[in-house]
Design an enzyme around this catalytic site. Structure first.
Site, PDB file in Angstrom:
ATOM      1  N   ASP A 238       0.835  -1.207   0.000  1.00 16.23           N
ATOM      2  CA  ASP A 238       0.000   0.000   0.000  1.00 16.23           C
ATOM      3  C   ASP A 238       0.868   1.256   0.000  1.00 16.23           C
ATOM      4  O   ASP A 238       0.705   2.137   0.834  1.00 16.23           O
ATOM      5  CB  ASP A 238      -0.945  -0.023   1.206  1.00 16.23           C
ATOM      6  CG  ASP A 238      -1.883  -1.212   1.181  1.00 16.23           C
ATOM      7  OD1 ASP A 238      -3.074  -1.011   0.918  1.00 16.23           O
ATOM      8  OD2 ASP A 238      -1.422  -2.349   1.415  1.00 16.23           O
TER       9      ASP A 238
ATOM     10  N   HIS B   4     -11.737  -2.398   6.822  1.00 13.75           N
ATOM     11  CA  HIS B   4     -11.780  -3.603   5.983  1.00 13.75           C
ATOM     12  C   HIS B   4     -11.973  -4.873   6.808  1.00 13.75           C
ATOM     13  O   HIS B   4     -11.493  -5.950   6.431  1.00 13.75           O
ATOM     14  CB  HIS B   4     -10.503  -3.734   5.147  1.00 13.75           C
ATOM     15  CG  HIS B   4     -10.216  -2.542   4.291  1.00 13.75           C
ATOM     16  ND1 HIS B   4     -11.077  -2.090   3.326  1.00 13.75           N
ATOM     17  CD2 HIS B   4      -9.148  -1.693   4.263  1.00 13.75           C
ATOM     18  CE1 HIS B   4     -10.570  -1.031   2.735  1.00 13.75           C
ATOM     19  NE2 HIS B   4      -9.407  -0.761   3.282  1.00 13.75           N
TER      20      HIS B   4
ATOM     21  N   HIS C 145      -3.602  -3.973   2.382  1.00 17.83           N
ATOM     22  CA  HIS C 145      -4.985  -3.505   2.377  1.00 17.83           C
ATOM     23  C   HIS C 145      -5.345  -2.653   3.593  1.00 17.83           C
ATOM     24  O   HIS C 145      -5.849  -1.540   3.450  1.00 17.83           O
ATOM     25  CB  HIS C 145      -5.930  -4.694   2.243  1.00 17.83           C
ATOM     26  CG  HIS C 145      -7.312  -4.330   1.789  1.00 17.83           C
ATOM     27  ND1 HIS C 145      -7.548  -3.390   0.804  1.00 17.83           N
ATOM     28  CD2 HIS C 145      -8.537  -4.784   2.171  1.00 17.83           C
ATOM     29  CE1 HIS C 145      -8.853  -3.294   0.600  1.00 17.83           C
ATOM     30  NE2 HIS C 145      -9.475  -4.119   1.417  1.00 17.83           N
TER      31      HIS C 145
ATOM     32  N   HIS D  73      -4.332  -0.221   6.419  1.00 19.60           N
ATOM     33  CA  HIS D  73      -3.212   0.714   6.506  1.00 19.60           C
ATOM     34  C   HIS D  73      -2.687   0.808   7.932  1.00 19.60           C
ATOM     35  O   HIS D  73      -2.728   1.856   8.584  1.00 19.60           O
ATOM     36  CB  HIS D  73      -3.623   2.082   5.978  1.00 19.60           C
ATOM     37  CG  HIS D  73      -4.043   2.044   4.549  1.00 19.60           C
ATOM     38  ND1 HIS D  73      -4.706   3.067   3.931  1.00 19.60           N
ATOM     39  CD2 HIS D  73      -3.889   1.070   3.594  1.00 19.60           C
ATOM     40  CE1 HIS D  73      -4.959   2.740   2.678  1.00 19.60           C
ATOM     41  NE2 HIS D  73      -4.471   1.530   2.453  1.00 19.60           N
TER      42      HIS D  73
END
Length: 469
Positions: free
Chosen positions: A169, A329, A356, A358
């Protein structure tokens, strides 16, 4: 020199002793939620006129150079670069010295995305390389050439040491730059990238392609010199029917090739490579994976192909984590977990790295393979055969940190912190590996989370021998 060798041996013996203590604490106890609060730079992308995105001088000069592994066993690399004005230079020279005794011609492609026209994207495969060898390569000729180098891995062997970096990311903010600067200090030899590259999809119209170009120049100081093993994330999907773009992963697939054919995969989004003492499997969280889909069938066969006698360290990369206690998420990876977790336990996978979310989080060895909707334990339980799940989605992108974790911390979570950083996995031999998560803080790389891991395959064999089984 002898004194330095003895000091290193003492350090390793200390780490192995410490790992025994860690192992005794690794099942069913409360983990750590870091109280550290990151004072971050603003989560905005670096302006395009910043020097980190500078275009090399000269007409049609090549840029965005990056390499990845080009075969199954680490004796080939794929090298890619872009020229903006015309399809050239196409010749790449390489060799063990700057005499460049070999040469190859690139293939060239380009594409459009909405009204953006890409540059000319070049690909070369350098195969038949020797292990543990430094190669120099030059692209172009006369005053418009550029020179780089790379180091091939050691031969496939259970005791081949190797150090991987793990980044996810990333994006192209000042926090992203901090991650790259700190990673360069680690001495890691290959990046395992767990998805979400440029975040160009958060722009509009032609700026999407422009930000793919800037990201390619952003990572070049590292990616031109060592392989990045690519994983696709959700920001690579770029399904944009409002722009007439209906082909998913279009920018990503044109720019970042993978050696999927070498591992008998039908898609560049899932594949496998062997490197030194590791077998690395890359999965696609955003491609079909349920029973009898191409990805499911490929993974079933690939796990059967793994030879732990030659590559004892089995590592899986994906984007959406199967275990995460962050509010962001939450449980998005649950469907993939229900399909693949039993295989990960059956084949004693050592690590599953994801992005995915953070933030950073490391699990204990836990599994939830005995649960079903009618009976069984509905919660993850300690499982010595299970992987360690590690989320490294903290590269520094413009969306900022996922700062909120669920409270209380679940039993499977060993350490978690909402901060920026990257990880390193230093494989020592067939039995032990040293792992760090390094927080980027105030210009320093701070080793915040640390563990020494025993290899799943050799540790289980040792336990069986000790029991006389």
């Amino acid at each position: 020199m002898l004194a330095a060798f003895r000091t290193k041996r003492l350090c390793i013996h200390f780490l192995l002793l410490f790992s025994t203590i860690l192992s005794s604490l690794s099942s069913g106890h409360a983990g750590i939620t870091s109280a550290y609060i990151r004072s971050e730079w603003p989560s905005v992308d670096i302006p395009l006129d910043n020097e980190v995105f500078a275009v090399p001088g000269g007409f049609n000069i090549l840029q965005q150079v990056h390499i990845t592994q080009g075969d199954y066993d680490g004796k080939a690399v794929m090298i890619s670069w872009v020229t903006l004005d015309e399809p050239g230079p196409r010749k790449l020279q390489y060799g063990k010295s700057k005499e460049y005794n070999f040469s190859v011609e690139s293939t060239v492609t380009n594409y459009t995305f909405y009204k953006y026209n890409s540059g000319y994207i070049h690909y070369c495969l350098l195969d038949g390389l020797e292990y543990s060898t430094k190669y120099y390569y030059k692209i172009g000729s006369s005053g418009l050439s550029r020179e780089f180098w790379f180091q091939t891995p050691p031969r496939i062997h259970p005791d081949s040491p190797y150090t991987f970096g793990i980044i996810g990311d990333l994006g192209q903010t000042y926090n992203s730059l901090s991650t790259l600067q700190h990673y360069k200090q680690t001495g890691a030899q290959t990046v395992l990238f767990v998805g979400d590259l440029s975040y160009a999809d958060q722009y509009k119209y032609n700026d999407i392609g422009v930000r793919w170009d800037s990201w390619g120049r952003f990572i070049e100081p590292i990616a031109a010199y060592q392989p990045w093993i690519w994983t696709a994330g959700n920001h690579e999907i770029e399904y944009m029917p409002d722009l007439g773009e209906l082909t998913m992963f279009k920018n990503y697939l044109h720019r970042y090739p993978t050696p999927y054919v070498a591992s008998k995969s039908s898609s560049p989004l899932w594949y496998s490579v062997r490197r030194a003492s590791s077998h690395i499997i890359v999965l696609s969280s955003y491609s079909p994976f349920v029973k009898y889909t191409p990805q499911w069938m490929w993974l079933r066969e690939e796990l059967r192909r793994v030879n732990r006698e030659k590559t004892p360290w089995l590592i899986v990369l994906m984007h959406a984590p199967l275990y995460s206690s962050n509010v962001a998420h939450y449980m998005e990876g649950e469907s993939m977990r229900s399909v693949f977790e039993s295989w990960f336990v059956q084949y004693r996978v050592d690590f599953v790295f994801a992005g995915h979310v953070h933030a950073y989080e490391r699990s204990y060895r836990m599994s939830n393979i005995h649960y079903n909707v009618t009976n069984g334990d509905p919660y993850p339980v300690p499982d010595k055969a299970a992987p360690v799940y590690i989320t490294v989605g903290d590269g520094g992108n413009r969306e900022g940190l996922a700062a909120k974790f669920w409270d209380p911390q679940p039993d499977y979570s060993a350490f978690r912190e909402a901060s920026y950083g990257h990880s390193t996995l230093e494989i020592q031999n067939r039995t032990h590996a040293i792992y760090h998560w390094n927080r980027n803080d105030d210009g320093k790389s701070i080793p915040t989370d640390f563990a020494v891991f025993h290899n799943q395959y050799w540790a289980s064999n040792l336990r069986r021998r000790r029991r006389g089984g």
